[in-house]
Design a protein around this motif. Structure first.
Motif, PDB file in Angstrom:
ATOM      1  N   ALA A  55       1.000  -1.311   0.138  1.00  0.00           N
ATOM      2  CA  ALA A  55       0.015  -0.007   0.018  1.00  0.00           C
ATOM      3  C   ALA A  55       0.730   1.220  -0.030  1.00  0.00           C
ATOM      4  CB  ALA A  55      -1.121   0.211   1.437  1.00  0.00           C
ATOM      5  N   HIS A  56       2.295   1.120  -0.104  1.00  0.00           N
ATOM      6  CA  HIS A  56       2.994   2.383   0.133  1.00  0.00           C
ATOM      7  C   HIS A  56       4.501   1.864  -0.477  1.00  0.00           C
ATOM      8  CE1 HIS A  56       4.611   6.291   2.491  1.00  0.00           C
ATOM      9  NE2 HIS A  56       5.487   5.765   1.595  1.00  0.00           N
ATOM     10  N   VAL A  57       4.620   2.085  -1.752  1.00  0.00           N
ATOM     11  CA  VAL A  57       5.860   1.578  -2.009  1.00  0.00           C
ATOM     12  C   VAL A  57       6.278   2.733  -3.306  1.00  0.00           C
ATOM     13  CG1 VAL A  57       4.917   0.050  -3.970  1.00  0.00           C
ATOM     14  CG2 VAL A  57       7.161  -0.290  -3.060  1.00  0.00           C
ATOM     15  N   HIS A  58       7.689   2.824  -3.490  1.00  0.00           N
ATOM     16  CA  HIS A  58       8.219   3.661  -4.428  1.00  0.00           C
ATOM     17  C   HIS A  58       8.603   2.909  -5.610  1.00  0.00           C
ATOM     18  CE1 HIS A  58       7.689   7.040  -1.526  1.00  0.00           C
ATOM     19  NE2 HIS A  58       8.002   6.304  -0.630  1.00  0.00           N
ATOM     20  N   LEU A  59       7.922   2.383  -6.443  1.00  0.00           N
ATOM     21  CA  LEU A  59       8.693   1.581  -7.466  1.00  0.00           C
ATOM     22  C   LEU A  59       9.274   2.276  -8.350  1.00  0.00           C
ATOM     23  CD1 LEU A  59       5.835  -1.064  -8.416  1.00  0.00           C
ATOM     24  CD2 LEU A  59       7.792  -1.063  -7.000  1.00  0.00           C
ATOM     25  N   ASP A 213       1.708   3.031  -5.805  1.00  0.00           N
ATOM     26  CA  ASP A 213       3.105   3.917  -5.845  1.00  0.00           C
ATOM     27  C   ASP A 213       2.618   5.285  -5.135  1.00  0.00           C
ATOM     28  OD1 ASP A 213       5.306   5.528  -6.496  1.00  0.00           O
ATOM     29  OD2 ASP A 213       5.754   4.403  -8.198  1.00  0.00           O
ATOM     30  N   ILE A 214       3.278   5.442  -4.018  1.00  0.00           N
ATOM     31  CA  ILE A 214       2.729   6.538  -3.034  1.00  0.00           C
ATOM     32  C   ILE A 214       3.293   8.117  -3.645  1.00  0.00           C
ATOM     33  CG2 ILE A 214       4.735   6.466  -1.637  1.00  0.00           C
ATOM     34  CD1 ILE A 214       1.217   7.202  -0.496  1.00  0.00           C
ATOM     35  N   GLN A 215       4.149   7.909  -4.693  1.00  0.00           N
ATOM     36  CA  GLN A 215       4.632   9.253  -4.752  1.00  0.00           C
ATOM     37  C   GLN A 215       5.256   9.550  -6.239  1.00  0.00           C
ATOM     38  OE1 GLN A 215       6.817  11.278  -1.759  1.00  0.00           O
ATOM     39  NE2 GLN A 215       8.123  12.296  -3.215  1.00  0.00           N
ATOM     40  N   VAL A 272      -3.758  11.710  -3.986  1.00  0.00           N
ATOM     41  CA  VAL A 272      -2.579  12.778  -3.827  1.00  0.00           C
ATOM     42  C   VAL A 272      -1.678  12.680  -2.610  1.00  0.00           C
ATOM     43  CG1 VAL A 272      -2.180  15.222  -3.769  1.00  0.00           C
ATOM     44  CG2 VAL A 272      -3.800  14.405  -5.460  1.00  0.00           C
ATOM     45  N   LYS A 273      -0.416  12.683  -2.440  1.00  0.00           N
ATOM     46  CA  LYS A 273       0.594  12.578  -1.598  1.00  0.00           C
ATOM     47  C   LYS A 273       1.156  13.761  -1.179  1.00  0.00           C
ATOM     48  CE  LYS A 273       4.113  10.768   0.968  1.00  0.00           C
ATOM     49  NZ  LYS A 273       5.172  10.028   0.254  1.00  0.00           N
ATOM     50  N   LEU A 274       1.041  14.338   0.193  1.00  0.00           N
ATOM     51  CA  LEU A 274       1.584  15.346   0.581  1.00  0.00           C
ATOM     52  C   LEU A 274       2.216  15.142   2.003  1.00  0.00           C
ATOM     53  CD1 LEU A 274      -0.769  18.501   1.610  1.00  0.00           C
ATOM     54  CD2 LEU A 274      -1.461  16.153   1.186  1.00  0.00           C
ATOM     55  N   GLU A 356       0.366   8.435   6.398  1.00  0.00           N
ATOM     56  CA  GLU A 356       1.233   7.341   5.962  1.00  0.00           C
ATOM     57  C   GLU A 356       2.516   7.472   7.119  1.00  0.00           C
ATOM     58  OE1 GLU A 356       1.024   5.921   2.980  1.00  0.00           O
ATOM     59  OE2 GLU A 356      -0.792   7.007   3.093  1.00  0.00           O
ATOM     60  N   HIS A 357       2.867   6.318   7.591  1.00  0.00           N
ATOM     61  CA  HIS A 357       3.744   5.847   8.619  1.00  0.00           C
ATOM     62  C   HIS A 357       3.305   5.837  10.176  1.00  0.00           C
ATOM     63  CE1 HIS A 357       6.914   5.957   5.709  1.00  0.00           C
ATOM     64  NE2 HIS A 357       6.308   7.562   5.161  1.00  0.00           N
ATOM     65  N   CYS A 358       2.799   6.711  10.605  1.00  0.00           N
ATOM     66  CA  CYS A 358       2.115   6.816  12.181  1.00  0.00           C
ATOM     67  C   CYS A 358       3.058   6.239  12.897  1.00  0.00           C
ATOM     68  CB  CYS A 358       0.988   5.940  11.992  1.00  0.00           C
ATOM     69  SG  CYS A 358      -0.411   6.528  10.880  1.00  0.00           S
ATOM     70  N   SER A 420       5.572  -1.691   2.344  1.00  0.00           N
ATOM     71  CA  SER A 420       7.016  -1.858   2.700  1.00  0.00           C
ATOM     72  C   SER A 420       7.872  -0.356   2.459  1.00  0.00           C
ATOM     73  CB  SER A 420       7.687  -2.626   1.331  1.00  0.00           C
ATOM     74  OG  SER A 420       7.707  -1.656   0.154  1.00  0.00           O
ATOM     75  N   ASP A 421       7.422   0.629   1.717  1.00  0.00           N
ATOM     76  CA  ASP A 421       8.066   1.951   1.651  1.00  0.00           C
ATOM     77  C   ASP A 421       9.421   1.586   0.910  1.00  0.00           C
ATOM     78  OD1 ASP A 421       8.173   4.527   1.708  1.00  0.00           O
ATOM     79  OD2 ASP A 421       9.151   4.609   3.760  1.00  0.00           O
ATOM     80  N   TRP A 422       9.463   0.359   0.238  1.00  0.00           N
ATOM     81  CA  TRP A 422      10.792   0.251  -0.568  1.00  0.00           C
ATOM     82  C   TRP A 422      10.802   1.305  -1.482  1.00  0.00           C
ATOM     83  CZ3 TRP A 422      11.929  -0.220  -5.849  1.00  0.00           C
ATOM     84  CH2 TRP A 422      12.971  -0.657  -6.228  1.00  0.00           C
TER      85      TRP A 422
HETATM   86 ZN   LIG Z   1       7.557   6.303   1.444  1.00  0.00          ZN
END
Ligand SMILES: [Zn+2]
Length: 529
Positions: A55-59, A213-215, A272-274, A356-358, A420-422
């Motif tokens: 649910a949160h990865v930077h491919l 892809d979160i960003q 949208v991610k901020l 995201e993260h918390c 993952s936040d990979w």
């Molecule tokens: Zn991230």
């Protein structure tokens, strides 16, 4: 076969037609459905799970990392600068030299260095080294000057440029180095579709069938669609458009146009991610109480509260899901307050805004995730002792011990999604499941925030689908949903928790077709149709 369906979590086989599941049941019930248009997938004693959803990865960003100087093995400062000098000599054509992966505790034992420290390795060309989290960048003088030469950079704090208090001279440290990656053309030119293709197939090998892809920069969205058109997108992808600080509201029309343009089973734009804050290690996470290492500071926020609220309101009215990065408890509270204030004014009743993260949350805010309807998206592997030396020091013992409260959030009714936040942490969801179920306190005792294997799997499947607003088609094995699933070498419900990291994904199927078959840890694995 674990279906993830709360009413009927166990089955033996599924029948699919086209991309979708038509029936789930026992071998006897399903076998007889086999026919020209209906295929049967049976567990045959192996553990079958719904496909993992990251649910949160930077491919898109992550694939670039492989082409940079590798600093992920925690070299000393002397060794890192030696590598930089050697690499720069060997690559005379690279306009900007980039290194990735430094760990705050080993590379920067005495705090943040200066650009002059890096000048000793390379003076003549811009060099920037990124921390493993992608937030902090350490540039030499040539890099700092390159950023200052960028149109509109002077005085704007582009990339979170830090300055000496007395002289206002840039120090060479950038707290939001990722903002520069979307604007510096020398860096943008290095992106390649080949790289993204490799990364997507890496995700398939880990059993990931949907990636959020979160960003993604607005200008890069087409890359996924290009890959889809060539048939190389083996992972369904949903993108959140990056909203850097200073994004003018006129841009929102382009955001909405991109969402209308990219909508489909394989690639869509939803969110949208901020950022409301930064990271604990550099003191840029916004905390309610001062840092243990700096009693004068509670961290910083990216926006004034009213400005942030206005952005959340506008994006909600446009129907976007808002994903706010918040590592500190003050950052999370600002986001919760803004989401609560928007309430029914969102264009969609399933706005389902996310934090995201918390990492650090105030006790009294934990029940608000369920009551306001906010999704916490958390990265179990970030809690690993391997990553948290400097982080623990900055928070102090008590606050660090109570951080990453996924047990508390689940018990309070929150729909905790895992990710993952990979490339910030390893991509492998099995590593995340292991951390979630076997987590230990600093003293090696079982953490009170441990959860069950089933809860951890749900975090990467059913609840991740909910976080991505994709639960109608994904996240569990149920009639009508995509036949997205994976087969494991060992049964996670049976093996002891310490053996989870040795479990392998044998097969990943997307839409009922084999995306990957083989050992994900082998250097190259065959890809079937
Ligand atoms: Zn991230």
């Amino acid at each position: 076969m674990y279906t993830g369906e709360p009413g009927a979590p166990w089955a033996e086989a599924i029948a699919c037609a086209g991309e979708r599941i038509v029936r789930v049941g026992s071998d006897r019930q399903i076998e007889r459905l086999e026919g020209p248009a209906t295929r049967v997938i049976a567990a045959e004693g192996r553990l079958v799970l719904p496909g993992f959803i990251d649910a949160h990865v930077h491919l898109i960003w992550g694939f670039e990392v492989g082409s940079w100087i590798d600093l992920t093995d925690r070299p000393s400062i002397t060794e890192a600068t030696r590598r930089v000098a050697e690499y720069t000599r060997a690559h005379p054509d690279e306009e900007i030299v980039i290194g990735y992966g430094f760990d705050y505790a080993s590379l920067l034992p005495h705090g943040l260095p200066s650009k002059e420290d890096l000048d000793e390795a390379v003076r003549e060309r811009p060099v920037v080294l990124l921390a493993y989290d992608g937030h902090t960048g350490w540039g030499n003088t040539a890099f700092t000057e390159r950023v200052l030469a960028f149109p509109g950079a002077r005085g704007s704090g582009l990339g979170g440029m830090q300055r000496e208090r007395a002289t206002r001279r840039p120090t060479g440290i950038f707290l939001r180095v990722f903002d520069l990656f979307s604007v510096l053309p020398e860096i943008r030119r290095r992106r390649s579709l080949e790289g993204l293709k490799r990364t997507v197939s890496q995700a398939s090998r880990h059993g990931i069938t949907t990636a959020f892809d979160i960003q993604v920069e607005l200008e890069d969205l087409h890359a996924y669609d290009d890959l889809r058109r060539t048939g190389d997108l083996s992972v369904r992808t949903i993108a959140a458009i990056h909203h850097p600080r200073g994004t003018p509201p006129e841009r929102y029309r382009e955001f909405a146009a991109a969402r209308d343009r990219y909508r489909g089973d394989w690639f869509s734009v939803e969110a949208v991610k901020l950022y409301i804050d930064g990271v604990v290690e550099t003191g840029s996470a916004a905390l309610l109480e001062p840092y243990a290492t700096d009693p004068a500071s509670r961290g910083t926020t990216e926006y004034e509260v009213e400005e942030y609220r206005g952005i959340v309101r506008t994006l909600s009215e446009l129907g976007f899901q808002v994903c706010t990065h918040a590592t500190g408890d003050r950052g999370a509270r600002i986001a919760l307050d803004a989401y609560e204030a928007v309430g029914k004014r969102a264009a969609r009743s399933d706005a389902r805004h996310r934090i995201e993260h918390c990492e650090v949350l105030a006790r009294e805010d934990i029940p608000r995730f369920a009551s306001v309807g906010v999704v916490p998206c958390m990265m179990p592997q970030h809690a690993s002792p391997e990553f948290t030396t400097r982080w623990r020091e900055a928070l102090g013992r008590e606050r660090a011990g109570a951080a990453f409260p996924w047990r508390s959030l689940l018990s309070a009714g929150a729909s905790v999604a895992f990710a993952s936040d990979w490339p910030v942490a390893p991509m492998d969801p099995l590593g995340g499941i292991h951390e979630a179920v076997a987590r230990e306190t600093q003293d090696g005792a079982p953490s009170p925030e441990r959860i069950s294997v089933q809860e951890a799997i749900d975090g990467y499947t059913r609840r991740a689908a909910y976080a991505c607003r994709a639960e109608a088609t994904r996240g569990t094995l149920a009639p009508g949903k995509y036949a997205d699933l994976l087969i494991l070498s060992d049964d996670l419900f049976v093996v002891s928790p310490d053996r989870i990291p040795t479990v392998r994904v044998l097969t990943t199927m997307v839409g009922g077709r084999v995306a990957v078959s083989g050992d994900p840890r082998a250097p190259s694995s065959e890809t079937a149709s």
